[in-house]
Design an enzyme around this catalytic site. Structure first.
Site, short mmCIF file in Angstrom:
data_model
loop_
_atom_site.label_atom_id
_atom_site.label_comp_id
_atom_site.label_asym_id
_atom_site.label_seq_id
_atom_site.Cartn_x
_atom_site.Cartn_y
_atom_site.Cartn_z
CE LYS A 1 42.93 21.02 -21.07
NZ LYS A 1 42.85 22.31 -21.80
NE ARG B 1 42.61 24.47 -15.48
CZ ARG B 1 41.71 23.96 -16.32
NH1 ARG B 1 41.31 22.72 -16.17
NH2 ARG B 1 41.22 24.69 -17.30
NE ARG C 1 35.11 25.61 -24.93
CZ ARG C 1 36.09 25.31 -24.07
NH1 ARG C 1 36.77 24.18 -24.19
NH2 ARG C 1 36.40 26.16 -23.12
NE ARG D 1 33.43 26.36 -20.62
CZ ARG D 1 34.60 25.74 -20.43
NH1 ARG D 1 34.81 24.55 -21.00
NH2 ARG D 1 35.54 26.31 -19.72
NE ARG E 1 38.92 29.58 -19.64
CZ ARG E 1 38.16 29.29 -20.69
NH1 ARG E 1 37.38 30.21 -21.22
NH2 ARG E 1 38.17 28.09 -21.19
P1 ADP Z 1 39.18 24.72 -20.44
O1 ADP Z 1 38.30 24.26 -21.52
O2 ADP Z 1 39.52 26.15 -20.44
O3 ADP Z 1 40.41 23.88 -20.27
P2 ADP Z 1 37.81 23.65 -18.11
O4 ADP Z 1 36.44 23.23 -18.43
O5 ADP Z 1 38.86 22.61 -17.96
O6 ADP Z 1 38.25 24.74 -19.15
O7 ADP Z 1 37.81 24.53 -16.78
C1 ADP Z 1 36.91 25.61 -16.61
C2 ADP Z 1 37.17 26.26 -15.27
O8 ADP Z 1 36.96 25.32 -14.21
C3 ADP Z 1 38.60 26.76 -15.06
O9 ADP Z 1 38.81 28.05 -15.59
C4 ADP Z 1 38.70 26.75 -13.53
O10 ADP Z 1 38.02 27.85 -12.96
C5 ADP Z 1 37.91 25.50 -13.17
N1 ADP Z 1 38.77 24.30 -13.13
C6 ADP Z 1 38.70 23.22 -13.95
N2 ADP Z 1 39.63 22.30 -13.62
C7 ADP Z 1 40.31 22.82 -12.56
C8 ADP Z 1 41.41 22.35 -11.78
N3 ADP Z 1 42.01 21.18 -12.02
N4 ADP Z 1 41.84 23.16 -10.77
C9 ADP Z 1 41.26 24.33 -10.50
N5 ADP Z 1 40.24 24.83 -11.21
C10 ADP Z 1 39.76 24.09 -12.24
P1 ADP Z 2 40.04 22.13 -24.16
O1 ADP Z 2 39.30 20.97 -23.55
O2 ADP Z 2 41.52 21.88 -24.24
O3 ADP Z 2 39.72 23.43 -23.53
P2 ADP Z 2 38.26 21.68 -26.46
O4 ADP Z 2 38.46 20.26 -26.78
O5 ADP Z 2 37.03 22.07 -25.76
O6 ADP Z 2 39.57 22.24 -25.67
O7 ADP Z 2 38.41 22.51 -27.82
C1 ADP Z 2 38.23 23.92 -27.83
C2 ADP Z 2 37.46 24.33 -29.10
O8 ADP Z 2 38.28 24.11 -30.24
C3 ADP Z 2 36.18 23.53 -29.32
O9 ADP Z 2 35.23 24.39 -29.92
C4 ADP Z 2 36.61 22.43 -30.31
O10 ADP Z 2 35.53 22.01 -31.15
C5 ADP Z 2 37.69 23.13 -31.11
N1 ADP Z 2 38.81 22.24 -31.49
C6 ADP Z 2 39.31 21.20 -30.80
N2 ADP Z 2 40.36 20.65 -31.44
C7 ADP Z 2 40.52 21.39 -32.59
C8 ADP Z 2 41.45 21.31 -33.70
N3 ADP Z 2 42.43 20.39 -33.75
N4 ADP Z 2 41.31 22.23 -34.68
C9 ADP Z 2 40.35 23.19 -34.63
N5 ADP Z 2 39.45 23.30 -33.62
C10 ADP Z 2 39.54 22.41 -32.61
#
Ligand code: ADP
Ligand code: ADP
Ligand code: ZN
Length: 224
Positions: free
Chosen positions: A19, A94, A133, A166, A177
């Site tokens: 995302k 979420r 990541r 992270r 998660r």
């Molecule tokens: P990911 O890459 O796993 O999608 P995020 O960076 O979006 O992770 O979120 C990291 C953490 O921040 C989540 O595990 C949660 O604890 C918190 N968080 C992020 N967005 C939300 C949301 N919309 N509602 C509640 N908690 C959130």
């Molecule tokens: P989210 O925001 O949904 O948690 P991220 O965009 O942070 O996911 O992507 C999670 C990890 O996977 C990052 O290390 C990113 O560089 C990698 N990644 C993202 N898209 C792809 C893909 N299509 N194929 C392989 N690795 C990916």
């Protein structure tokens, strides 16, 4: 997408689905602002705000921060002028409560969600993506040690900042998660599907192919 009204896209998908990666690429291409609730929490934590310290206890466990504070934080963010042309939501909403709060916010300003692309990726691939990541401490850009490596080890291509892992990208926290995603966030797929907004994208493809599929879906939605 039509530029006569602000455009709102909601990216849904499990942690690691891509995302953030896709939102960052598409924000320039589409002229929209990426709003990532996770990034907003991490910014607050970096600045040692009360909100950041509260969020930390939930984030460390991989649990969701309570709806009330999350909704207020996003609502504040939407008031800033850089959101005026539209937003790509990444990681928000979420929960169903967050989704209906977002609908209410947009309705109040005479707009609505245009599309909710759902990125689907298998769990084993998600685990590999999340544990590899790396994120830039300075600008938040996201890399992967194998799938999207920076030019120089540990250094951000965009700004030269230091890359870090992270603390919630550990195997144990990722398990929780994913559990939290399927239990609390996946119901949003049904919510948006029922509103005719969900479109499914194979997030298991390469970054470039996912981007093309997303752009195709967004353009199709804009022309219908
Ligand atoms: P990911 O890459 O796993 O999608 P995020 O960076 O979006 O992770 O979120 C990291 C953490 O921040 C989540 O595990 C949660 O604890 C918190 N968080 C992020 N967005 C939300 C949301 N919309 N509602 C509640 N908690 C959130
Ligand atoms: P989210 O925001 O949904 O948690 P991220 O965009 O942070 O996911 O992507 C999670 C990890 O996977 C990052 O290390 C990113 O560089 C990698 N990644 C993202 N898209 C792809 C893909 N299509 N194929 C392989 N690795 C990916
Ligand atoms: Zn950087």
């Amino acid at each position: 997408m039509s530029s006569t009204h602000p455009v709102y896209l909601v990216f849904i998908g499990p942690p690691g689905a891509g995302k953030g990666t896709q939102a960052a690429m598409l924000e320039k291409e589409l002229g929209l602002k990426q709003v990532s609730s996770g990034d907003l929490f991490r910014e607050n934590l970096k600045n040692q705000t009360e909100l950041g310290l509260l969020a930390k206890s939930y984030m460390d466990q991989g649990n969701l921060v309570p709806d009330e504070v999350t909704i207020r934080m996003v609502q504040d963010r939407l008031q800033r002028p850089d959101c005026a042309r539209g937003v790509i939501f990444d990681g928000f909403p979420r929960t169903l409560q967050q989704a209906s709060a977002l609908d209410a916010m947009l309705t109040a300003q005479g707009s609505k969600i245009d599309l909710a692309p759902v990125l689907t990726v298998a769990d084993d691939a998600l685990m590999a993506r999340l544990t590899g990541r790396r994120v830039c401490r300075q600008c938040g850009a996201t890399y992967h040690v194998l799938f999207n490596p920076p030019q120089a080890d540990g250094v951000c291509d965009a700004c030269g900042g230091e890359l870090y892992q992270r603390s919630d990208d550990s195997v144990e926290t990722v398990h929780n998660r994913l559990f939290v995603y399927y239990k609390q966030t996946a119901p949003l797929i049904g919510y948006y599907y029922a509103h005719g907004l969900a479109v499914f994208i194979d997030g298991g493809q390469s970054i470039e192919l996912v981007k093309e599929a997303l752009l195709g879906a967004i353009q199709t939605a804009a022309s219908t």
